[in-house]
Design a protein around this motif. Structure first.
Motif, short mmCIF file in Angstrom:
data_model
loop_
_atom_site.label_atom_id
_atom_site.label_comp_id
_atom_site.label_asym_id
_atom_site.label_seq_id
_atom_site.Cartn_x
_atom_site.Cartn_y
_atom_site.Cartn_z
N ILE A 46 52.45 42.82 -7.13
CA ILE A 46 51.33 43.33 -6.33
C ILE A 46 51.71 44.17 -5.31
N LYS A 47 52.77 43.60 -4.34
CA LYS A 47 53.23 44.15 -3.15
C LYS A 47 53.98 45.48 -3.22
N LYS A 48 54.77 45.40 -4.77
CA LYS A 48 55.35 46.61 -4.80
C LYS A 48 54.77 47.74 -5.70
N LEU A 49 53.18 47.33 -5.87
CA LEU A 49 52.27 48.03 -6.73
C LEU A 49 52.84 48.81 -8.00
N THR A 50 53.63 47.59 -8.55
CA THR A 50 53.72 47.85 -9.93
C THR A 50 52.70 47.17 -10.95
N SER A 51 51.95 46.32 -10.43
CA SER A 51 50.69 45.64 -11.19
C SER A 51 49.35 45.60 -10.45
N TYR A 52 48.13 45.68 -10.97
CA TYR A 52 46.97 45.56 -10.44
C TYR A 52 46.67 46.88 -9.40
N ILE A 53 47.26 47.80 -9.71
CA ILE A 53 46.98 48.91 -8.68
C ILE A 53 45.59 49.24 -8.69
N ASP A 54 44.92 49.30 -9.98
CA ASP A 54 43.30 49.63 -10.06
C ASP A 54 42.52 48.80 -8.93
N VAL A 55 42.90 47.32 -8.77
CA VAL A 55 42.00 46.59 -7.94
C VAL A 55 42.25 47.10 -6.56
N ARG A 56 41.19 47.26 -5.94
CA ARG A 56 41.13 47.57 -4.51
C ARG A 56 42.10 48.64 -4.16
N PRO A 57 42.09 50.00 -4.74
CA PRO A 57 42.78 50.81 -4.52
C PRO A 57 43.04 51.48 -3.06
N ASN A 58 41.93 51.01 -2.60
CA ASN A 58 42.01 51.67 -1.16
C ASN A 58 42.85 50.87 -0.25
#
Length: 252
Positions: A46-58
């Motif tokens: 999640i930290k590296k933005l390799t997963s769950y990018i679509d959740v709270r994208p803001n």
């Protein structure tokens, strides 16, 4: 496909990451407050933005900036960590000493970005050392044997000699004998090791003081010689001035 972490929990994790919370703190919070176990690799993704990018994208930009900011602020810690890796410290020791998560340390050791470009002078040593051998298997028996030998020989033994004997690195031997780690093994030897260390420090100070005294004595000799030379020059100047006056009177 069902997600391993609910969107609600991912949103909470992202909020914490955007505020620069550490992985260990997030794991503890999620387990204690929400009753769910989130692994370090999951948080790292999640930290590296390799997963769950679509959740709270803001929150993605804030997370990215917080992560980059933390890396920038950690340059000294990363540099010290690379030095430790290059000099054979164990991963467990480094994680405890510099407060790293295992995945973070692995990323540094493997030369992943952005760590590769920080303190690059250690990259070759790390690759050479960690590519050719695994960590030494340090156990209680080995630690006690090292402490016993050091005490029995009253500290008159080279760290390299002990390291070679036990097939471990000199840096690891140093952490044992400075009692940075493994203090709980061979406790009976710890006070004697401290005493030997103090005696060695006292001898170093004594030798340093002796060298300082010799330097002072030499400098005093130079000073006295210069003072004698100064007086000699002053006498010559007075004599020269007197001669000039006598000669000046003779001019009609």
């Amino acid at each position: 496909m069902k997600r391993k972490i609910s969107d609600e929990h991912v949103a909470i994790i992202k909020q914490m990451l955007s505020r620069n919370y550490k992985t260990s703190s997030i794991k503890e919070f999620m387990q204690n407050k929400h009753g769910v176990y989130i692994s370090a690799p999951q948080i790292y993704g999640i930290k590296k933005l390799t997963s769950y990018i679509d959740v709270r994208p803001n929150l993605n930009d804030a997370i990215s900036k917080a992560y980059s900011s933390r890396i920038t602020n950690d340059i000294e810690r990363i540099t010290d960590t690379k030095w430790a890796l290059a000099n054979g410290y164990l991963e467990e020791e480094i994680m405890n000493l510099y407060n790293w998560e295992k995945r973070e340390l692995m990323a540094i050791r493997m030369g992943q970005n952005p760590y590769y470009s920080i303190a690059p002078e250690y990259n070759y040593q790390i690759k050479k050392r960690w590519g050719r051998k695994k960590n030494a298997n340090i156990d209680k028996k080995m630690v006690i044997a090292i402490k016993k030998e050091y005490v029995d020989r009253n500290g008159e033994v080279l760290l390299n000699e002990i390291a070679e004997k036990h097939k471990i690195d000199k840096a690891t031997v140093s952490t044992i004998l400075t009692l940075k780690f493994y203090k709980e093994f061979g406790v009976a030897y710890n006070s004697k090791i401290k005493l030997i260390t103090q005696m060695k420090e006292d001898k170093k100070k004594e030798k340093k003081n002796e060298r300082c005294k010799v330097k002072i004595a030499n400098e005093k000799l130079k000073h006295d010689a210069l003072m004698r030379k100064k007086k000699q020059i002053e006498n010559q100047l007075r004599e020269s001035n007197a001669n000039l006056k006598r000669l000046t009177v003779l001019i009609p």
